[in-house]
Every structure is written in C-alpha cells, then in structure tokens.
Design an enzyme around this catalytic site. Structure first.
Site, PDB file in Angstrom:
ATOM      1  N   HIS A  79       0.817  -1.219   0.000  1.00 11.31           N
ATOM      2  CA  HIS A  79       0.000   0.000   0.000  1.00 11.31           C
ATOM      3  C   HIS A  79       0.848   1.265   0.000  1.00 11.31           C
ATOM      4  CE1 HIS A  79       0.501  -0.232   4.499  1.00 11.31           C
ATOM      5  NE2 HIS A  79       0.523   1.084   4.369  1.00 11.31           N
ATOM      6  N   ASP A 138       0.216  -7.598   1.352  1.00 12.63           N
ATOM      7  CA  ASP A 138       0.687  -6.227   1.571  1.00 12.63           C
ATOM      8  C   ASP A 138       2.210  -6.182   1.557  1.00 12.63           C
ATOM      9  OD1 ASP A 138       0.511  -3.546   1.825  1.00 12.63           O
ATOM     10  OD2 ASP A 138      -0.237  -3.525   3.886  1.00 12.63           O
ATOM     11  N   SER A 173       4.792   2.423   7.802  1.00 14.37           N
ATOM     12  CA  SER A 173       4.449   1.260   6.985  1.00 14.37           C
ATOM     13  C   SER A 173       5.636   0.855   6.115  1.00 14.37           C
ATOM     14  CB  SER A 173       3.247   1.568   6.095  1.00 14.37           C
ATOM     15  OG  SER A 173       2.091   1.768   6.868  1.00 14.37           O
TER      16      SER A 173
END
Length: 568
Positions: A142, A171, A243
C-alpha cells in the site's frame, strides 16, 4: 584518626561480629598483647550502643586502598574448633548478564541505519529496508500502490526506484533502486524464534517528518493470523509513514514489517512476519535473489514459539455451496462435503490460498500459479496474488494488478472482467464479480438483477460478493452492503470490522475485537448464528458459514446436508 586507632577499630569490629554470632575469637599472633586484652574486654562487655558506634566508625574510616600485609607465621587452627564463617562473594544475576550481553538500542539503530529506506511517492511516503545488496528494497504494497516509479532515500542519498512487484493480499512489495552501487543489507531473522514478550524496536520515517529516522521500543504482544498471513502484534508506537519499515529484535535482525495499527486502540500495531516474506520477495523481484543473511541464534536469547499446532493448524477457509476447503499452515489443502465433480479432492503441493466455488475449487500455489480442480473449465496462466471462485466462474488478480476471470457460461457474465484497471482484491459471486481497485474504489461487473453489481461510493479495503447482495469494509472500518435484502442480509450492524463475507441470504463479519457477527436469514439451520470465540477469517456460503479462530482451529455452522459444515 591515626593508623593505630584505625587498626583498633577494625579489630574491635571483627571481635564484635564473632561474639554476636557465637564464634570463638581466633587469636592473631602478630597482635600486641595489650590490644588483645582490650579486644577481649570490649567483646564481652560492650553494649549495643557501643557496638553501633564501632560499626559506624569502621564504615567511616575504611581505607580507600588495601595495604599490603607483612608475611606472618599463622598457627594452624585447632581441629576441634569450628572454622570461621566465610562470606560468599555476590555473583552477578542471570538477569544482569542478559541485560548487558547485547548491543544498546542506539547501537542497533546505528547498525541498521544504512539499510533503511525512506520511500516517497506522488501520493505520500513510507518506509522500507534493503534486503539484498544489489539494491532490492522490501516495503508494504500500500506504500507504492499509486505508481511504478518512486524516490528512495537511503543513508541520506536519493535514488530513483522502480516497483518490480506487488502482492496486495500479503501487503508486500519489492522496489529496485536504480544504481550500480552495493548497499548494506539488513539481516532477516527466524519467525519461529519469536516469542510473546520479546522486546522489539520499530524503525521508520513516520508522519512526513522528513528523512529523520525514528525508533520506538515495545514487546511482542501476540502472534496473529490476519488475512491468511502471520503477523506479530506489538505495542511499539507506529504511525502513518512507518508502513514498510522493519520490526527488529534486540539482536538487530528483522523479524517483521510494520504494516498497520488498530484504529480504535492504543499500542496495538501489526507487523507482517518475516516468515511470510521467504519466497515471496524473490517472486516479486522476478528473479532468484541473493541469499539473505540469517544469523545464528544467540546464547542469551532463545525464545520458543507460543503457537501450539495441537489446537489448530489452519490459516484460511473457503465455502460456497456444498463443500468447503481450508488451507493448513504447512501449505496443504483439505476439503470436505459434496464431491460430485472432484471439487473436494485437492491435489498435493504447497499453496498459499484456496477458494471453493459451486462445482469447482482453485488453489493459489506458493509460486504464484493457479491450479483448479472439479469442473474448472480451464487452467489460467500467469502469476497471481489472489483468487476467488463463484458459482460457475473464478477470478484472480495477477501480480501486475490486472484481473482475469475464467469458466462459466454465456449466461453467467461474471467472467467478463475489466481489462484496463489495476486491482488489489477481487471477489466472485453467483453471476457477477466485484473488485477493489488500487485507488480503493469498488467496481462490479456481470448480472445486476437486484443491484448487487452497483457498488456504494467511497474508499474500501475489502469487498465480498454473495449470491444476490454484496458487502464491503470501507477504509474507516465500517461495513456497507447493497443488493437484495429480503432477510436483512444487506443491513449490517453498527461497529468497526476487520473483514466481511456475503453468503446466500446471510452475511457474517469479524469485528475489530475478533468476534464474529452474522445477520440475515438464519432459519432452523443457524447459518447466521454468531459463534463464540475470536476469529481472524470468516467465509459465508450458501447455507453455511466457516471461520478460522485465532488459535488456528476451523469451525463451521449452518446447513450441513452435504457435510460441508463438518470440518476434519
């Protein structure tokens, strides 16, 4: 105080100690007779107050340097006398040895800094780490879902990077730095050696604070399976921008990749386990990457796995009409229920996902290839990262983001997939399909008799197509549904959800706390019954529902005429 009074005080203190413990006073040949007599008198007549004064004087007058004694002839003790008591020298405890055996947090950060990457895109920024010296960077899918070309900052130097591959289901993504230089690569650890309670450090570049690295410390709170992949829940502070950054242990090796945090709770972050990266990174990079560094376990830290396979050994389940299938942790598939066309007889091999349709079943192998059995009509070609089987057709998302569908008949138009858009998830229903695009918008195609293929507006993280209604989890964790609603199956309850699954005339979802909630037609079969316990994945079929609990156990409930609700 002169030297002689000091000697008097020391000898007096020793005499008092021996007298208090009931020991015989040992003669010292080189002590003057007058001193010896005085010691005997003080030891036998001194009051507690005097003893306290002597003890205080000993403490105050203790010499800073130990004088070298003159060799003397010591008389051997009488064999009948009790030996004097010896005071044991305190030994360092195991805890202190452990605390001082490894590097400090500052040393770990300095060691990892050259391998940490700050990734900037046209829509935001994130983190990553170099896992191969040639310039391969691992990050979250993402983080780079907006574009193919990104800017990568490593050790305060800017490089152009290209997204080689992306697995939105796990992911996970791989970015190649366009440079002929060799980079410092991070060491990947062993997920099996991670235990609940282990101290960890989250590294990354959060909150658009520039290229300044941040480090936050916490512990591993639990091991969880989310979306079919193992994650480590931890309480190290993470924020947007973290992230893709590594989660390291106190040996300085990467044990996970920070992926998300719980929106409604503090100190609940999730990191994709390093065990889920093996093989996938090489597949996404498109070639056999150089061997990763795997350090030997240290003697000071040998954690043991907390998950026990004796409770349950499953990570994902899928059910549609008359049979169900589940994926085990070892990559094998088991099915149960009706097997008229061989749809419940899976082949051998290592898989990472399974999907059960009406008369067919498909599995996504660990190498990205799809294998179907039963009345599958065709075997698709290409590399995929996610698949979904419907009534008579199956769809999948390729690693390049394109959707492909196969099977069905002319009347079942759900196989007419869009050919231009890029997707991160697809779901096949009865005679239609839907997908979540990389921009988080949902699109549907196929039959639309009840409005099931007319999605709600907004941004979504996941969508599920049922028989005649569709539900999805929006990015704010709320569930919305559209389509047929005869039994309230398209009227979700309030609350925040992790996942949702639309079935025949009922729907089930997993709330943020892990509890399963079902709504819609329940009849006497109990297909919409909300089970007890905490779950990480649920799948609603035509008349039954199955789910995987957080302990790895598969459970089913509802209609069971074909044995589809009786797992092995």
């Amino acid at each position: 105080m002169s030297v002689l009074p000091k000697m008097y005080a020391v000898v007096i203190g020793l005499a008092l100690l021996l007298a208090a413990t009931g020991c015989i006073v040992v003669e010292t040949p080189d002590t003057p007779a007058t001193v010896e007599a005085e010691l005997t008198r003080v030891a036998t007549k001194a009051t507690p107050d005097v003893q306290a004064m002597v003890s205080a004087e000993l403490t105050r007058a203790a010499p800073t340097a130990t004088p070298q004694p003159t060799p003397v002839n010591v008389q051997p003790p009488n064999p009948t006398d009790d030996p004097p008591q010896q005071t044991a020298t305190p030994q360092p405890t195991a805890t202190l040895q452990h605390l001082h055996s490894g590097p400090t947090i500052a040393e770990l950060v300095a060691r990892l800094r050259p391998s940490l990457a700050h990734i900037r895109t046209s829509s935001g920024s994130g983190s990553g780490f170099v896992y191969d010296r040639s310039g391969l960077v691992a990050t979250n899918a993402h983080v780079v879902d907006c574009c193919r070309n990104v800017t990568v900052i490593v050790n305060n130097r800017r490089y152009q990077g290209k997204v080689l591959g992306r697995d939105d289901h796990a992911d996970l993504a791989v970015v190649r730095i366009n440079s002929g230089s060799q980079f410092t690569q991070a060491s990947l650890g062993n997920a099996r050696q991670v235990a609940v309670g282990d101290e960890v450090v989250a590294l990354g570049f959060p909150l658009n604070l520039g290229d300044d690295l941040t480090a936050t410390k916490g512990i591993v709170s639990s091991r969880r399976t989310l979306g079919g992949y193992e994650h480590f829940q931890h309480d190290a502070s993470v924020n947007p921008g973290n992230s893709g950054g590594p989660l390291i242990n106190l040996d300085g090796v990467v044990i996970g990749m920070n992926t998300s945090k719980h929106k409604d709770a503090e100190g609940v972050g999730f990191a994709l386990s390093v065990g889920e990266m093996d093989g996938r990174l090489a597949a996404l990079a498109g070639y056999a990457a150089a061997p990763t560094i795997r350090p030997q376990p240290t003697a000071t830290r040998t954690p043991t796995p907390t998950r026990q396979a004796a409770v349950g050994d499953y990570q994902q389940v899928s059910g549609f009409a008359w049979h169900s299938c589940a994926l085990k942790n070892n990559g094998s598939i088991v099915c149960w229920g009706k097997d008229s066309f061989g749809e419940a007889t899976p082949p051998a091999g290592a898989f990472r996902q399974v999907t059960a349709g009406s008369i067919q079943t498909c599995g996504l192998r660990t190498d990205g290839q799809i294998v179907c059995w039963g009345r599958a009509f065709t075997q698709p070609e290409g590399d995929f990262h996610q698949i979904s089987a419907g009534q008579m057709h199956t769809c999948g998302v390729k690693t390049n983001g394109r959707v492909a569908c196969w099977g069905g008949e002319d009347a079942y138009t759900g196989q007419s997939a869009p050919t231009v858009d890029e997707f991160k998830q697809v779901t096949a229903g009865s005679k239609y399909s839907c997908g979540v695009k990389t921009n988080a918008r949902v699109v549907c195609w196929g039959r639309n008799d009840y409005g099931q293929a007319t999605p709600s507006a907004g941004a979504f993280s996941q969508v599920s197509a049922g028989f005649n209604h569709t539900c999805g989890v929006k990015t704010n964790a709320r569930v919305v549904c559209w389509g047929r609603n005869d039994y309230g199956q398209a009227t979700p309850p309030a609350g925040t959800f992790q996942q949702v699954s639309a079935g025949g005339s009922h729907t089930c979802g997993i709330k943020a706390n892990g509890q399963v909630v079902c709504w819609g037609l329940n009849s006497s079969e109990g297909r919409a019954t909300s089970p007890t316990g905490t779950f990480h994945q649920v799948s609603a079929g035509a008349t039954h529902t199955c789910g995987i609990k957080t302990n790895g156990q598969v459970v089913c409930w509802g209609g069971n005429r074909q044995g589809q609700a009786t797992p092995p």
